[in-house]
Design an enzyme around this catalytic site. Structure first.
Site, PDB file in Angstrom:
ATOM      1  N   SER A 196       0.869  -1.175   0.000  1.00 60.43           N
ATOM      2  CA  SER A 196       0.000   0.000   0.000  1.00 60.43           C
ATOM      3  C   SER A 196       0.910   1.230   0.000  1.00 60.43           C
ATOM      4  O   SER A 196       1.928   1.245  -0.689  1.00 60.43           O
ATOM      5  CB  SER A 196      -0.946  -0.034   1.196  1.00 60.43           C
ATOM      6  OG  SER A 196      -1.821   1.062   1.192  1.00 60.43           O
ATOM      7  N   TYR A 248      -4.329   7.666  -6.993  1.00 59.68           N
ATOM      8  CA  TYR A 248      -3.296   6.810  -6.396  1.00 59.68           C
ATOM      9  C   TYR A 248      -3.572   6.582  -4.912  1.00 59.68           C
ATOM     10  O   TYR A 248      -3.602   5.437  -4.434  1.00 59.68           O
ATOM     11  CB  TYR A 248      -1.927   7.464  -6.582  1.00 59.68           C
ATOM     12  CG  TYR A 248      -0.783   6.723  -5.938  1.00 59.68           C
ATOM     13  CD1 TYR A 248      -0.078   5.755  -6.637  1.00 59.68           C
ATOM     14  CD2 TYR A 248      -0.394   7.014  -4.631  1.00 59.68           C
ATOM     15  CE1 TYR A 248       0.977   5.075  -6.050  1.00 59.68           C
ATOM     16  CE2 TYR A 248       0.662   6.340  -4.032  1.00 59.68           C
ATOM     17  CZ  TYR A 248       1.348   5.364  -4.742  1.00 59.68           C
ATOM     18  OH  TYR A 248       2.389   4.699  -4.150  1.00 59.68           O
ATOM     19  N   LYS A 303      -4.647   3.087  -2.851  1.00 59.95           N
ATOM     20  CA  LYS A 303      -3.836   2.579  -1.748  1.00 59.95           C
ATOM     21  C   LYS A 303      -4.670   2.458  -0.468  1.00 59.95           C
ATOM     22  O   LYS A 303      -4.409   1.592   0.374  1.00 59.95           O
ATOM     23  CB  LYS A 303      -2.629   3.488  -1.527  1.00 59.95           C
ATOM     24  CG  LYS A 303      -1.636   3.486  -2.687  1.00 59.95           C
ATOM     25  CD  LYS A 303      -1.071   2.103  -2.946  1.00 59.95           C
ATOM     26  CE  LYS A 303      -0.012   2.103  -4.027  1.00 59.95           C
ATOM     27  NZ  LYS A 303       0.611   0.770  -4.222  1.00 59.95           N
TER      28      LYS A 303
END
Length: 256
Positions: free
Chosen positions: A133, A147, A151
């Site tokens: 992550s 993004y 994550k």
């Protein structure tokens, strides 16, 4: 098996697993680089290192990878879901195809790989899964909105999977690195060396070492480095008004 194994943190995961005596399957969409890393690992560590070409941003990639390993008789006891991509900029300026690829790469393919190989591990009664992550998973992060959101998905997914598979003998660990000295960042070599020396940036070797240590100790998560731990704590306390003020800084605007 390590995804995104042709460079950066993925290469380090593969090297360190091989140094510990594991045969390794290196998955990457960079065919020539992947083959070179596999040859290097086999030569240095004396283990089998098999390069496997796959574009993990494509729909159905996980199923094709699983079928390929099944056909070759390769049993995966450790799965490292590491492949990723990072682009800075305003979300509304991004190419829709790039957004789709990022979501597939960070969410769909890792989830499907965990589904397929996790089921195999559960049936055998043992196995380990590491999910990469990011420190950005702990808060909304303007300029890398998609993004950070993907994550965050991996953060929640990995923790749930850890609890689901724990009693079946399968450990799932999520790793949350901050800035890492990889080509993701548009910085010259001198600045990268300074940031590593100051502890602001980690090396791929350091992240992989701490991630694997957490995995083999059965931990559900790992945040490598004191600086990253501090940033995660402080960022969770920042109100949205402060974040918007930071975005208005000229130095930040130049990065967009």
């Amino acid at each position: 098996m390590v995804t995104g194994a042709s460079s950066g943190i993925g290469r380090e995961y593969a090297l360190q697993l091989a140094a510990a005596g594991y045969d390794v399957i290196l998955v990457s969409n960079r065919e020539e680089e992947n083959r070179q890393v596999a040859d290097e690992i086999a030569r240095r560590c004396g283990v089998a290192a098999w390069p496997l070409y796959a574009d993990l941003a494509e729909e159905g990639a996980a199923e094709r990878i699983h079928a390929a390993t099944e056909a070759r008789g390769w049993q995966v006891g450790v799965l490292v879901c590491n492949a990723g991509m990072l682009r800075f900029g305003l979300f509304t300026d991004e190419n829709p195809a790039t957004i789709a690829a990022l979501v597939t790469l960070h969410c769909t393919t890792p989830a499907q790989l965990c589904r397929l190989y996790g089921a195999d591990m559960r049936a055998r009664g043992h196995g380990r899964i590491l999910v990469m992550s990011s420190a950005t998973a702990w808060m909304p992060y303007p300029t890398i909105a998609a993004y950070a959101a993907t994550k965050s998905f991996l953060r929640s997914f990995a923790r749930a999977l850890h609890d689901e598979l724990h009693d079946a003998g399968v450990c799932v660990t999520a790793v949350f690195p901050g800035a890492v000295d990889t080509p993701f960042y548009r910085l010259d070599a001198a600045w990268r060396r300074r940031l590593v020396r100051w502890g602001v940036m980690s090396t791929p070797r350091e992240v992989a070492k701490k991630g694997l240590r957490a995995l083999f100790r059965g931990r559900s998560r790992c945040i490598p480095g004191l600086f990253t731990k501090t940033c995660v704590f402080l960022c969770r306390l920042l109100p949205p008004a402060v974040i918007r003020a930071i975005l208005r800084l000229k130095a930040v605007q130049r990065l967009l």
